[in-house]
Design a protein around this motif. Structure first.
Motif, PDB file in Angstrom:
ATOM      1  N   SER A  83      82.744  49.467  74.261  1.00  0.00           N
ATOM      2  CA  SER A  83      82.428  48.302  73.671  1.00  0.00           C
ATOM      3  C   SER A  83      81.566  48.591  72.361  1.00  0.00           C
ATOM      4  O   SER A  83      81.457  47.812  71.479  1.00  0.00           O
ATOM      5  N   LEU A  84      80.453  49.429  72.587  1.00  0.00           N
ATOM      6  CA  LEU A  84      79.648  50.013  71.435  1.00  0.00           C
ATOM      7  C   LEU A  84      80.490  50.207  70.325  1.00  0.00           C
ATOM      8  O   LEU A  84      80.056  50.114  69.023  1.00  0.00           O
ATOM      9  N   GLY A  85      81.300  51.092  70.340  1.00  0.00           N
ATOM     10  CA  GLY A  85      82.396  51.630  69.359  1.00  0.00           C
ATOM     11  C   GLY A  85      82.894  50.548  68.750  1.00  0.00           C
ATOM     12  O   GLY A  85      83.152  50.616  67.620  1.00  0.00           O
ATOM     13  N   LYS A  86      83.391  49.612  69.406  1.00  0.00           N
ATOM     14  CA  LYS A  86      84.205  48.552  68.841  1.00  0.00           C
ATOM     15  C   LYS A  86      83.298  47.649  68.042  1.00  0.00           C
ATOM     16  O   LYS A  86      83.448  47.407  66.958  1.00  0.00           O
ATOM     17  N   VAL A  87      82.142  47.484  68.399  1.00  0.00           N
ATOM     18  CA  VAL A  87      80.919  46.681  67.621  1.00  0.00           C
ATOM     19  C   VAL A  87      80.685  47.112  66.498  1.00  0.00           C
ATOM     20  O   VAL A  87      80.479  46.583  65.532  1.00  0.00           O
ATOM     21  N   MET A  88      80.542  48.779  66.632  1.00  0.00           N
ATOM     22  CA  MET A  88      80.180  49.388  65.393  1.00  0.00           C
ATOM     23  C   MET A  88      81.281  49.335  64.453  1.00  0.00           C
ATOM     24  O   MET A  88      81.182  49.209  63.059  1.00  0.00           O
ATOM     25  N   GLN A  89      82.650  49.559  64.845  1.00  0.00           N
ATOM     26  CA  GLN A  89      83.634  49.312  63.762  1.00  0.00           C
ATOM     27  C   GLN A  89      83.652  47.968  63.435  1.00  0.00           C
ATOM     28  O   GLN A  89      84.054  47.806  61.952  1.00  0.00           O
ATOM     29  N   GLN A  90      83.652  47.005  63.958  1.00  0.00           N
ATOM     30  CA  GLN A  90      83.760  45.374  63.546  1.00  0.00           C
ATOM     31  C   GLN A  90      82.561  45.458  62.403  1.00  0.00           C
ATOM     32  O   GLN A  90      82.745  44.719  61.348  1.00  0.00           O
ATOM     33  N   ALA A  91      81.395  45.922  62.633  1.00  0.00           N
ATOM     34  CA  ALA A  91      80.203  45.807  61.974  1.00  0.00           C
ATOM     35  C   ALA A  91      80.380  46.485  60.304  1.00  0.00           C
ATOM     36  O   ALA A  91      80.230  46.181  59.350  1.00  0.00           O
ATOM     37  N   ARG A  92      80.938  47.501  60.589  1.00  0.00           N
ATOM     38  CA  ARG A  92      81.458  48.555  59.551  1.00  0.00           C
ATOM     39  C   ARG A  92      82.679  47.906  58.671  1.00  0.00           C
ATOM     40  O   ARG A  92      82.621  47.910  57.460  1.00  0.00           O
ATOM     41  N   ALA A  93      83.447  47.134  59.434  1.00  0.00           N
ATOM     42  CA  ALA A  93      84.657  46.548  58.499  1.00  0.00           C
ATOM     43  C   ALA A  93      83.981  45.463  57.932  1.00  0.00           C
ATOM     44  O   ALA A  93      84.642  45.184  56.795  1.00  0.00           O
ATOM     45  N   THR A  94      83.026  44.816  58.458  1.00  0.00           N
ATOM     46  CA  THR A  94      82.594  43.315  57.646  1.00  0.00           C
ATOM     47  C   THR A  94      81.744  43.927  56.367  1.00  0.00           C
ATOM     48  O   THR A  94      81.979  42.999  55.197  1.00  0.00           O
ATOM     49  N   LYS A  95      81.164  45.095  56.383  1.00  0.00           N
ATOM     50  CA  LYS A  95      80.540  45.541  55.357  1.00  0.00           C
ATOM     51  C   LYS A  95      81.362  46.335  54.197  1.00  0.00           C
ATOM     52  O   LYS A  95      81.276  46.885  53.414  1.00  0.00           O
ATOM     53  N   GLU A  96      82.747  46.597  54.827  1.00  0.00           N
ATOM     54  CA  GLU A  96      84.104  47.398  54.152  1.00  0.00           C
ATOM     55  C   GLU A  96      83.380  48.775  53.754  1.00  0.00           C
ATOM     56  O   GLU A  96      83.673  49.263  52.725  1.00  0.00           O
ATOM     57  N   TRP A  97      82.734  49.447  54.879  1.00  0.00           N
ATOM     58  CA  TRP A  97      82.490  50.740  54.940  1.00  0.00           C
ATOM     59  C   TRP A  97      83.562  51.725  55.542  1.00  0.00           C
ATOM     60  O   TRP A  97      84.112  51.339  56.443  1.00  0.00           O
ATOM     61  N   THR A  98      83.509  52.806  55.170  1.00  0.00           N
ATOM     62  CA  THR A  98      84.384  53.887  55.910  1.00  0.00           C
ATOM     63  C   THR A  98      83.106  54.572  56.907  1.00  0.00           C
ATOM     64  O   THR A  98      81.813  54.255  56.814  1.00  0.00           O
ATOM     65  N   GLN A  99      83.830  55.492  57.845  1.00  0.00           N
ATOM     66  CA  GLN A  99      82.702  56.072  58.609  1.00  0.00           C
ATOM     67  C   GLN A  99      81.869  57.084  57.667  1.00  0.00           C
ATOM     68  O   GLN A  99      80.854  57.352  58.204  1.00  0.00           O
ATOM     69  N   LYS A 100      82.162  57.621  56.472  1.00  0.00           N
ATOM     70  CA  LYS A 100      81.539  58.354  56.026  1.00  0.00           C
ATOM     71  C   LYS A 100      80.408  57.588  55.123  1.00  0.00           C
ATOM     72  O   LYS A 100      79.588  58.159  55.074  1.00  0.00           O
ATOM     73  N   ASP A 101      80.808  56.408  54.961  1.00  0.00           N
ATOM     74  CA  ASP A 101      79.729  55.534  53.947  1.00  0.00           C
ATOM     75  C   ASP A 101      78.681  55.324  55.262  1.00  0.00           C
ATOM     76  O   ASP A 101      77.347  55.335  54.631  1.00  0.00           O
ATOM     77  N   LEU A 102      78.891  54.921  56.290  1.00  0.00           N
ATOM     78  CA  LEU A 102      77.773  54.691  57.384  1.00  0.00           C
ATOM     79  C   LEU A 102      76.897  55.994  57.743  1.00  0.00           C
ATOM     80  O   LEU A 102      76.003  55.944  57.732  1.00  0.00           O
ATOM     81  N   LEU A 139      72.847  47.291  68.615  1.00  0.00           N
ATOM     82  CA  LEU A 139      73.686  48.242  69.004  1.00  0.00           C
ATOM     83  C   LEU A 139      72.996  48.373  70.543  1.00  0.00           C
ATOM     84  O   LEU A 139      73.622  49.254  71.219  1.00  0.00           O
ATOM     85  N   ARG A 140      71.938  48.217  70.897  1.00  0.00           N
ATOM     86  CA  ARG A 140      71.168  48.433  72.332  1.00  0.00           C
ATOM     87  C   ARG A 140      70.851  47.139  72.812  1.00  0.00           C
ATOM     88  O   ARG A 140      70.597  46.217  72.108  1.00  0.00           O
ATOM     89  N   GLY A 141      70.469  46.980  74.241  1.00  0.00           N
ATOM     90  CA  GLY A 141      70.023  46.353  74.812  1.00  0.00           C
ATOM     91  C   GLY A 141      71.092  45.175  75.377  1.00  0.00           C
ATOM     92  O   GLY A 141      72.239  45.584  75.221  1.00  0.00           O
ATOM     93  N   LYS A 142      70.912  43.760  75.683  1.00  0.00           N
ATOM     94  CA  LYS A 142      71.650  42.971  76.284  1.00  0.00           C
ATOM     95  C   LYS A 142      72.620  42.196  75.293  1.00  0.00           C
ATOM     96  O   LYS A 142      73.776  42.123  75.349  1.00  0.00           O
ATOM     97  N   ASP A 143      72.062  42.012  73.974  1.00  0.00           N
ATOM     98  CA  ASP A 143      72.703  41.074  73.004  1.00  0.00           C
ATOM     99  C   ASP A 143      73.422  42.242  72.184  1.00  0.00           C
ATOM    100  O   ASP A 143      73.001  41.934  70.972  1.00  0.00           O
TER     101      ASP A 143
END
Length: 155
Positions: A83-102, A139-143
């Motif tokens: 679920s953390l990976g999916k959240v990271m992918q969604q946040a990266r997609a909203t900023k239109e970044w690649t993994q390399k950019d992040l 990316l950490r904690g409850k929320d």
């Protein structure tokens, strides 16, 4: 006086004492044929079994291997959740970044970002904090997935 010159005692003129520096030479029989020849001739043979002699001790195991084979507890490191990976992918997609950019924004390698997104990384709080700041998402904690609330500006 020579090595084997006889010495006479004051009390008995017929007694001869011979003094020499060396005693009988005892050879160490190293080959199997020399040991067999000594056994045939009736010479003294002393055999000793040396334990761990000449072995490479730096790679020996001190634990009982049977006990290790019976061990049932499986040891493994904790991994990040998918679920953390999916959240990271969604946040990266909203900023239109690649993994390399992040990875560039976080000063990490692209492989590290890929491992976190695939759920294969061992969680590191420092790396997660860098990614939170770069993505602007918790990316950490409850929320997890909520926008990152920026604290008061430092003076």
């Amino acid at each position: 006086m020579s090595k084997s010159a006889p010495l006479y005692s004051d009390t008995d003129a017929n007694t001869t004492v011979i003094i020499s520096k060396r005693g009988p030479i005892s050879k160490t029989l190293k080959t199997q044929s020399a040991v067999n020849a000594a056994l045939r001739s009736g010479g003294p043979v002393d055999t000793q079994k040396k334990m761990m002699s000449g072995g490479n001790r730096q790679h020996t195991s001190n634990k009982n291997t049977a006990r290790l084979d019976e061990e049932t507890e499986e040891l493994h490191h904790e991994k990040v959740s998918l679920s953390l990976g999916k959240v990271m992918q969604q946040a990266r997609a909203t900023k239109e970044w690649t993994q390399k950019d992040l990875a560039t924004k976080c000063n990490e390698k692209p492989q590290v970002v890929a491992e976190y997104e695939n759920g294969k990384a061992v969680p590191n709080q420092q790396i997660l904090a860098k990614m939170e700041r770069a993505l602007g998402v918790k990316l950490r904690g409850k929320d997890i997935g909520q926008p990152l609330a920026l604290g008061p500006a430092k003076k």
